[in-house]
Design a protein around this motif. Structure first.
Motif, short mmCIF file in Angstrom:
data_model
loop_
_atom_site.label_atom_id
_atom_site.label_comp_id
_atom_site.label_asym_id
_atom_site.label_seq_id
_atom_site.Cartn_x
_atom_site.Cartn_y
_atom_site.Cartn_z
N SER A 222 0.82 -1.20 0.00
CA SER A 222 0.00 0.00 0.00
C SER A 222 0.86 1.25 0.00
O SER A 222 1.87 1.32 0.68
CB SER A 222 -0.89 0.00 1.25
N ASP A 223 0.39 2.26 -0.73
CA ASP A 223 0.98 3.59 -0.64
C ASP A 223 -0.05 4.57 -0.10
O ASP A 223 0.07 5.77 -0.25
CB ASP A 223 1.51 4.04 -2.01
N TRP A 224 -1.06 4.05 0.59
CA TRP A 224 -2.18 4.85 1.07
C TRP A 224 -1.81 5.79 2.20
O TRP A 224 -2.50 6.76 2.46
CB TRP A 224 -3.31 3.96 1.56
N GLY A 225 -0.79 5.45 2.96
CA GLY A 225 -0.46 6.23 4.14
C GLY A 225 -1.06 5.61 5.40
O GLY A 225 -1.97 4.77 5.34
N TYR A 226 -0.53 6.02 6.51
CA TYR A 226 -0.88 5.44 7.81
C TYR A 226 -2.38 5.47 8.12
O TYR A 226 -2.94 4.43 8.47
CB TYR A 226 -0.08 6.18 8.90
N SER B 267 3.28 2.15 3.05
CA SER B 267 4.16 3.28 2.79
C SER B 267 3.29 4.51 2.65
O SER B 267 2.09 4.47 2.85
CB SER B 267 5.00 3.05 1.54
N GLY B 268 3.91 5.61 2.29
CA GLY B 268 3.17 6.86 2.16
C GLY B 268 3.23 7.65 3.45
O GLY B 268 3.99 7.30 4.37
N PRO B 269 2.44 8.71 3.54
CA PRO B 269 2.49 9.57 4.73
C PRO B 269 2.25 8.80 6.02
O PRO B 269 1.40 7.92 6.08
CB PRO B 269 1.36 10.57 4.48
N GLY B 270 3.03 9.14 7.03
CA GLY B 270 2.86 8.51 8.34
C GLY B 270 4.14 7.91 8.87
O GLY B 270 5.19 7.99 8.24
N SER C 37 7.41 1.36 5.80
CA SER C 37 8.75 1.88 5.55
C SER C 37 8.97 3.17 6.32
O SER C 37 8.03 3.90 6.61
CB SER C 37 8.97 2.11 4.06
N PHE C 38 10.22 3.41 6.64
CA PHE C 38 10.58 4.64 7.35
C PHE C 38 10.91 5.71 6.32
O PHE C 38 11.41 5.43 5.24
CB PHE C 38 11.76 4.38 8.29
N SER C 39 10.64 6.95 6.69
CA SER C 39 10.82 8.06 5.75
C SER C 39 12.29 8.26 5.39
O SER C 39 13.18 7.90 6.15
CB SER C 39 10.24 9.35 6.33
N GLN C 40 12.50 8.83 4.24
CA GLN C 40 13.81 9.21 3.74
C GLN C 40 14.75 8.03 3.53
O GLN C 40 15.96 8.22 3.43
CB GLN C 40 14.45 10.24 4.68
#
Length: 135
Positions: A33-37, A57-60, A78-81
């Motif tokens: 998913s890339d939907w976000g948290y 993945s995505g925001p969150g 996944s963790f950001s950056q």
């Protein structure tokens, strides 16, 4: 707002239907998913069929591994950056019994390797990424 809720409900239903169909022929059902948290959380709280493993993945926020639905679904984000590599080792496949639950060290092992400055850039990898047109 009503449109967003209807769209979210439709997506949850599609995931449930796809999961149910795949479960009939697969030993392990993995959703990505890339939907976000927030949307992933809504999916996981819906009373629908869920994949064995949800890679979000995505925001969150990032998650190394959160067991959902009495441990039947593992949620990893996944963790950001790109500051870490998550490693998931499936030690034994899910059983389709009502008592199945993901258990760390028993049927699954999860590890987050943080990518700190101690890791030097590999120029060969950087060159491959450049040819792919990535940042």
């Amino acid at each position: 707002k009503e449109h967003v809720e209807r769209e979210g409900a439709r997506l949850v239903q599609e995931v449930a239907e796809a999961t149910k169909a795949l479960r009939a022929t697969c030993d392990l059902v993995v959703g990505m998913s890339d939907w976000g948290y927030p949307r992933e959380q809504a999916l996981l709280s819906a009373n629908e069929e869920l994949p064995d493993l949800l890679l979000g993945s995505g925001p969150g926020i990032g998650l190394t591994g959160q067991r959902m639905r009495n441990g039947r679904t593992l949620w990893v984000r996944s963790f950001s950056q790109g500051k870490g590599v998550e490693r998931i080792e499936i030690l034994s496949l899910p059983e389709r019994k009502s008592t199945f639950a993901w258990t760390e060290g028993q049927n699954i092992r999860m590890n987050l390797d943080g990518l700190t400055d101690q890791y030097a850039d590999d120029r060969r990898v950087l060159e491959v990424m450049r040819t792919l047109g990535t940042d």
